[in-house]
Scaffold this motif. Structure first.
Motif, PDB file in Angstrom:
ATOM      1  N   LEU A 227       0.841  -1.192   0.000  1.00  0.00           N
ATOM      2  CA  LEU A 227       0.000   0.000   0.000  1.00  0.00           C
ATOM      3  C   LEU A 227       0.876   1.243   0.000  1.00  0.00           C
ATOM      4  CD1 LEU A 227      -2.979   1.032   0.304  1.00  0.00           C
ATOM      5  CD2 LEU A 227      -2.569   1.083   2.770  1.00  0.00           C
ATOM      6  N   ALA A 228       0.611   2.150  -0.925  1.00  0.00           N
ATOM      7  CA  ALA A 228       1.327   3.426  -0.948  1.00  0.00           C
ATOM      8  C   ALA A 228       0.602   4.427  -0.071  1.00  0.00           C
ATOM      9  CB  ALA A 228       1.427   3.953  -2.381  1.00  0.00           C
ATOM     10  N   ALA A 229       1.353   5.344   0.508  1.00  0.00           N
ATOM     11  CA  ALA A 229       0.747   6.363   1.361  1.00  0.00           C
ATOM     12  C   ALA A 229       1.619   7.599   1.371  1.00  0.00           C
ATOM     13  CB  ALA A 229       0.571   5.841   2.790  1.00  0.00           C
ATOM     14  N   ASP A 230       0.971   8.752   1.375  1.00  0.00           N
ATOM     15  CA  ASP A 230       1.701   9.995   1.575  1.00  0.00           C
ATOM     16  C   ASP A 230       2.111  10.074   3.040  1.00  0.00           C
ATOM     17  OD1 ASP A 230       1.307  10.707  -1.065  1.00  0.00           O
ATOM     18  OD2 ASP A 230      -0.511  11.836  -0.655  1.00  0.00           O
ATOM     19  N   LEU A 231       3.324  10.521   3.283  1.00  0.00           N
ATOM     20  CA  LEU A 231       3.826  10.733   4.639  1.00  0.00           C
ATOM     21  C   LEU A 231       4.476  12.103   4.660  1.00  0.00           C
ATOM     22  CD1 LEU A 231       4.256   9.645   7.485  1.00  0.00           C
ATOM     23  CD2 LEU A 231       6.351   8.531   6.700  1.00  0.00           C
ATOM     24  N   SER A 232       3.632  13.134   4.762  1.00  0.00           N
ATOM     25  CA  SER A 232       4.115  14.504   4.641  1.00  0.00           C
ATOM     26  C   SER A 232       4.857  14.968   5.881  1.00  0.00           C
ATOM     27  CB  SER A 232       2.928  15.439   4.390  1.00  0.00           C
ATOM     28  OG  SER A 232       2.111  15.509   5.553  1.00  0.00           O
ATOM     29  N   GLY A 233       4.608  14.299   7.003  1.00  0.00           N
ATOM     30  CA  GLY A 233       5.116  14.800   8.279  1.00  0.00           C
ATOM     31  C   GLY A 233       4.033  15.488   9.071  1.00  0.00           C
ATOM     32  N   PHE A 271      10.940  10.868  11.446  1.00  0.00           N
ATOM     33  CA  PHE A 271      10.671  10.324  12.773  1.00  0.00           C
ATOM     34  C   PHE A 271       9.560   9.270  12.701  1.00  0.00           C
ATOM     35  CE2 PHE A 271       8.470  10.208  16.830  1.00  0.00           C
ATOM     36  CZ  PHE A 271       9.508  10.157  17.745  1.00  0.00           C
ATOM     37  N   ALA A 272       8.491   9.585  11.930  1.00  0.00           N
ATOM     38  CA  ALA A 272       7.386   8.636  11.796  1.00  0.00           C
ATOM     39  C   ALA A 272       7.851   7.356  11.108  1.00  0.00           C
ATOM     40  CB  ALA A 272       6.246   9.269  11.018  1.00  0.00           C
ATOM     41  N   ALA A 273       8.616   7.486  10.025  1.00  0.00           N
ATOM     42  CA  ALA A 273       9.089   6.308   9.294  1.00  0.00           C
ATOM     43  C   ALA A 273       9.948   5.413  10.179  1.00  0.00           C
ATOM     44  CB  ALA A 273       9.873   6.737   8.064  1.00  0.00           C
ATOM     45  N   ASP A 274      10.724   6.015  11.065  1.00  0.00           N
ATOM     46  CA  ASP A 274      11.567   5.233  11.974  1.00  0.00           C
ATOM     47  C   ASP A 274      10.737   4.418  12.962  1.00  0.00           C
ATOM     48  OD1 ASP A 274      13.834   6.199  10.768  1.00  0.00           O
ATOM     49  OD2 ASP A 274      14.202   7.773  12.241  1.00  0.00           O
ATOM     50  N   HIS A 275       9.480   4.815  13.180  1.00  0.00           N
ATOM     51  CA  HIS A 275       8.632   4.129  14.153  1.00  0.00           C
ATOM     52  C   HIS A 275       7.546   3.274  13.489  1.00  0.00           C
ATOM     53  CE1 HIS A 275      10.552   7.123  16.735  1.00  0.00           C
ATOM     54  NE2 HIS A 275      10.164   6.406  17.779  1.00  0.00           N
ATOM     55  N   LEU A 276       7.557   3.213  12.157  1.00  0.00           N
ATOM     56  CA  LEU A 276       6.581   2.394  11.437  1.00  0.00           C
ATOM     57  C   LEU A 276       7.188   1.041  11.080  1.00  0.00           C
ATOM     58  CD1 LEU A 276       5.052   5.020   8.986  1.00  0.00           C
ATOM     59  CD2 LEU A 276       3.715   3.628  10.596  1.00  0.00           C
ATOM     60  N   ALA A 510      -6.279  13.689  20.127  1.00  0.00           N
ATOM     61  CA  ALA A 510      -6.932  12.860  21.145  1.00  0.00           C
ATOM     62  C   ALA A 510      -7.308  11.494  20.583  1.00  0.00           C
ATOM     63  CB  ALA A 510      -8.160  13.576  21.688  1.00  0.00           C
ATOM     64  N   ALA A 511      -7.716  11.464  19.304  1.00  0.00           N
ATOM     65  CA  ALA A 511      -8.129  10.207  18.689  1.00  0.00           C
ATOM     66  C   ALA A 511      -6.952   9.260  18.463  1.00  0.00           C
ATOM     67  CB  ALA A 511      -8.832  10.480  17.366  1.00  0.00           C
ATOM     68  N   MET A 512      -5.767   9.802  18.266  1.00  0.00           N
ATOM     69  CA  MET A 512      -4.608   8.991  17.902  1.00  0.00           C
ATOM     70  C   MET A 512      -3.682   8.686  19.072  1.00  0.00           C
ATOM     71  SD  MET A 512      -4.865   8.171  14.686  1.00  0.00           S
ATOM     72  CE  MET A 512      -6.629   8.035  14.959  1.00  0.00           C
ATOM     73  N   ILE A 513      -4.058   9.056  20.282  1.00  0.00           N
ATOM     74  CA  ILE A 513      -3.229   8.754  21.455  1.00  0.00           C
ATOM     75  C   ILE A 513      -3.018   7.242  21.548  1.00  0.00           C
ATOM     76  CG2 ILE A 513      -3.196   8.726  23.980  1.00  0.00           C
ATOM     77  CD1 ILE A 513      -4.604  11.420  23.947  1.00  0.00           C
ATOM     78  N   GLY A 514      -1.765   6.849  21.693  1.00  0.00           N
ATOM     79  CA  GLY A 514      -1.438   5.435  21.805  1.00  0.00           C
ATOM     80  C   GLY A 514      -1.169   4.761  20.482  1.00  0.00           C
ATOM     81  N   LEU A 515      -1.543   5.407  19.378  1.00  0.00           N
ATOM     82  CA  LEU A 515      -1.299   4.850  18.049  1.00  0.00           C
ATOM     83  C   LEU A 515      -0.178   5.577  17.323  1.00  0.00           C
ATOM     84  CD1 LEU A 515      -4.918   4.202  16.721  1.00  0.00           C
ATOM     85  CD2 LEU A 515      -3.189   2.484  17.229  1.00  0.00           C
ATOM     86  N   VAL A 516      -0.146   6.899  17.457  1.00  0.00           N
ATOM     87  CA  VAL A 516       0.851   7.741  16.802  1.00  0.00           C
ATOM     88  C   VAL A 516       1.806   8.263  17.883  1.00  0.00           C
ATOM     89  CG1 VAL A 516       1.196   9.862  15.474  1.00  0.00           C
ATOM     90  CG2 VAL A 516      -0.754   8.378  14.967  1.00  0.00           C
ATOM     91  N   PRO A 517       3.106   8.289  17.619  1.00  0.00           N
ATOM     92  CA  PRO A 517       4.050   8.771  18.627  1.00  0.00           C
ATOM     93  C   PRO A 517       3.688  10.158  19.154  1.00  0.00           C
ATOM     94  CG  PRO A 517       5.227   7.738  16.825  1.00  0.00           C
ATOM     95  CD  PRO A 517       3.785   7.797  16.412  1.00  0.00           C
ATOM     96  N   GLU A 518       3.864  10.342  20.446  1.00  0.00           N
ATOM     97  CA  GLU A 518       3.488  11.593  21.095  1.00  0.00           C
ATOM     98  C   GLU A 518       4.234  12.778  20.500  1.00  0.00           C
ATOM     99  OE1 GLU A 518       3.155  13.431  25.647  1.00  0.00           O
ATOM    100  OE2 GLU A 518       3.970  11.423  25.293  1.00  0.00           O
ATOM    101  N   HIS A 519       5.462  12.558  20.062  1.00  0.00           N
ATOM    102  CA  HIS A 519       6.252  13.645  19.471  1.00  0.00           C
ATOM    103  C   HIS A 519       5.534  14.269  18.288  1.00  0.00           C
ATOM    104  CE1 HIS A 519       9.680  15.919  18.028  1.00  0.00           C
ATOM    105  NE2 HIS A 519       9.662  15.262  16.873  1.00  0.00           N
ATOM    106  N   ILE A 520       4.837  13.445  17.506  1.00  0.00           N
ATOM    107  CA  ILE A 520       4.107  13.950  16.341  1.00  0.00           C
ATOM    108  C   ILE A 520       2.797  14.599  16.774  1.00  0.00           C
ATOM    109  CG2 ILE A 520       2.919  13.245  14.222  1.00  0.00           C
ATOM    110  CD1 ILE A 520       5.106  11.099  13.905  1.00  0.00           C
ATOM    111  N   LEU A 521       2.118  13.996  17.736  1.00  0.00           N
ATOM    112  CA  LEU A 521       0.837  14.546  18.190  1.00  0.00           C
ATOM    113  C   LEU A 521       1.003  15.899  18.866  1.00  0.00           C
ATOM    114  CD1 LEU A 521      -0.922  11.352  19.603  1.00  0.00           C
ATOM    115  CD2 LEU A 521      -1.125  12.370  17.327  1.00  0.00           C
ATOM    116  N   GLN A 522       2.183  16.176  19.368  1.00  0.00           N
ATOM    117  CA  GLN A 522       2.420  17.448  20.042  1.00  0.00           C
ATOM    118  C   GLN A 522       2.914  18.535  19.093  1.00  0.00           C
ATOM    119  OE1 GLN A 522       5.107  16.511  23.270  1.00  0.00           O
ATOM    120  NE2 GLN A 522       3.433  15.899  24.636  1.00  0.00           N
TER     121      GLN A 522
END
Length: 615
Positions: A227-233, A271-276, A510-522
């Motif tokens: 699956l391809a996906a955009d990962l803009s950051g 950062f996201a790619a390193d955690h996927l 709030a919806a992505m807590i626990g799924l997406v790293p906190e560094h990105i959510l902040q």
């Protein structure tokens, strides 16, 4: 890749010229229980789910969670077309619905416009289709100059002009509404979807959004398929990637490294790619991509309507080629996240009436962040006025810019025509706005709610165009944020909690807590491609000058050729004018593409259509 399409015919004896023309061009044909033609067109087998029982048939066309067995069970609950929506309750995705029940036809698109529906009278019979251009071709309809002129307005068009098709006699069925045709030919439209009340606290609304978005993404994940996906950051596309990984997807991602000092997108994307898990990240530097606005001189199959997507069209095709070369057959986009997650600040109008102290605190925050002038903000907040009055006022101010520091727009952004729009264009659009003021009800009596729904419809329309353009190029792009269930979940949130000035996209975070790293959510920043935009205009200055010199808009009397030429070759003088230029270029290029391709490619005559009803 051949685009999918369909035309729906009522269960009536008609003069068969139109049906015969459609049959010649169709790959797939489904008949009513009576044996008369019902659905004609072309669609991938996995995108059409059919059920049949006696004199009743039900079809779901698009990306959906239903199956033939499930739909057959649901069809048992349908006695009349009024039962269709209750029978389909719980089916999620992005799709059209068609039903044939004892001679009655029922067809609808999606609630927010990601799946559009149009109608036209052809040979005295009401016919509907998922593409306006299909009906325009079958009915030999002409372009409507009013609707072309309206597409020059920025930043966007108000309801109902925003959803109008581009051809005379081809009318859109409003998103969230269905078309019904009785056996005697009488037609009516009814609302099948209504917005939920915005009453849930953040934690509950975020939970609904999490599950809706999780289901939307999982629906696109296929075991064993890349699956391809955009990962803009940004938070939107990053959330989709983590949800796709949770569903078991192996990902190949696309990140654009914008040519802007201090750009942070690539840092968050890395950062996201390193955690996927199971991800192959592809990073494209701006210098290695085609400049913005590349390819405007190339004539292509036109989309359903003008679009600003052409700015990045060449870049999107370049990255799509790389993603497809890795084996991807579908691409996920975060398009629509901004529109879905963040309510427009127009909600302040109602908040002042319900909770003045909360409104004062939130207004002060927005005023400081947006540098609103106090007098302008106070006038706007205290004087909402009716929607009719607002449309009438917009008609009188088309020559004025949108303005800054004005505070929250009561019914959404006020449309403004660019300086190069002709007097004729202004008159046409003003007349259309005044007509709408006399005949149109707002999407909601609450101005802020209306503005949010309008914003979501804008996202849906963009998702439809993005999918259409990408499918033609060979790598379809889906926008899960624009699925009906996702957008509906967002609407349950209290606006002042989902869109306050002290956090960035608090509802999604709030919806992505626990799924997406906190560094990105902040994250609190959002990057843009301003330098690339200006560089693209400068790079293509000569061709832009040629566009102005041979402008189809000017030839139609809708633009001043010299003023347009000055704007296109002097982009540095158009600070803040990006939507104006992009909308104008979108309309101009679309008219040229239409002239070069007068017959829709998807209506090239076919042979031996596959006919029948579901087994």
């Amino acid at each position: 890749m051949v685009a999918s399409w369909f035309v729906a015919f009522p269960d009536r004896e008609t003069r068969q010229k139109c049906a015969a023309r459609s049959r010649e061009r169709a790959v797939d044909v489904v008949c009513h229980p009576s044996g008369r033609p019902w659905l004609m067109g072309s669609w991938p087998p996995e995108r059409m789910v059919l059920a049949s029982q006696g004199g009743r048939m039900l079809a779901v066309v698009g990306t959906s969670s239903t199956t033939p067995a499930d739909l057959t069970a649901r069809l048992k609950r349908v006695r009349t077309v009024a039962d269709v929506e209750s029978a389909l309750h719980g089916v999620h995705g992005s799709f059209h619905v068609a039903a044939s029940v004892d001679g009655h036809m029922y067809v609808r698109g999606s609630a927010f416009g990601a799946r559009r529906l149009y109608r036209a009278a052809v040979e005295g019979v009401t016919v509907c289709a998922d593409r306006a251009r299909t009906l325009a071709h079958l009915a030999d309809a002409d372009l409507d100059p009013v609707r072309v002129a309206a597409r020059l307005a920025a930043p966007c068009l108000p309801h109902p002009l925003a959803d109008a098709g581009m051809w005379t006699g081809v009318e859109s069925v409003e998103p969230g509404h269905a078309l019904r045709v009785a056996p005697d030919g009488r037609t009516s439209t009814i609302a099948w979807w209504r917005p939920p009340s915005a009453h849930l606290p953040m934690s509950e609304a975020a939970g609904l959004l999490r599950e809706a978005l999780r289901a939307a993404v999982a629906l696109r994940v296929r075991p064993g398929r890349l699956l391809a996906a955009d990962l803009s950051g940004g938070m939107d596309s990053t959330s989709l990637c983590f949800l796709a990984a949770e569903a078991g997807a192996h990902l190949v991602t696309s990140t654009q490294h914008w040519n802007r000092p201090g750009n942070q997108d690539h840092h968050y994307a890395r950062f996201a790619a390193d955690h996927l898990p199971h991800v192959e990240p592809l990073v494209f530097a701006s210098a290695d991509l085609p400049a913005c606005f590349t390819g405007l001189d190339e004539r292509r199959e036109p989309l359903e309507e003008p679009s600003g997507l052409l700015r990045d069209r060449a870049r999107h095709c370049h990255t799509a080629d790389a993603l497809r070369a890795r084996g991807a057959a579908l691409r996920l986009s975060g398009h629509g996240g901004d529109h879905a997650i963040v309510p427009p600040d127009a909600y302040l109008h109602a908040l002042w009436r319900r909770s003045p102290l909360t409104a004062l605190r939130v207004t002060n925050g927005f005023k400081a962040r947006g540098r609103w002038s106090l007098p302008a903000a106070a006038r706007t907040l205290l004087g909402t006025g009716s929607y009719s009055a607002w449309l009438t006022g917009a008609a009188a101010r088309l020559r004025e810019g949108a303005g800054t520091n004005q505070g929250p727009a009561p019914w959404g952004p006020r449309p403004a025509l660019p300086p190069w729009a002709s007097d004729q264009a202004v008159d046409l659009v003003a007349t259309a706005l005044r007509h709408a003021a006399e005949h149109t009800e707002p999407l909601d009596a609450d101005a802020g709610r209306h503005a949010w729904l309008l914003q979501m419809r804008e996202a849906g329309r963009g998702a439809a165009l993005l999918h259409e353009a990408s499918t033609t190029h060979g790598l379809p792009t889906d926008s899960p944020f624009c699925d009906d269930a996702v957008l509906t979940a967002c609407l349950t949130a209290r606006p002042h909690e989902a869109g306050h000035p002290w956090a960035y996209k608090p509802l999604l975070a709030a919806a992505m807590i626990g799924l997406v790293p906190e560094h990105i959510l902040q994250r609190t920043t959002k990057d843009h491609c301003g330098p690339d935009w200006y560089l693209g205009l400068r790079t293509h200055r000569r061709h832009l000058s040629d566009i102005a010199d041979a402008s189809h808009l000017a030839a139609a009397g809708l633009a001043d050729r010299e003023l347009l030429r000055r704007a296109l070759i002097s982009p540095d003088l158009n600070i803040g004018g990006a939507p104006e230029l992009e909308n104008t270029l979108g309309a101009e290029v679309w008219l040229r593409d239409l002239a070069a391709h007068p017959d829709p490619a998807h209506l090239v005559p076919r042979h031996h259509p596959h006919e029948g009803v579901p087994r």
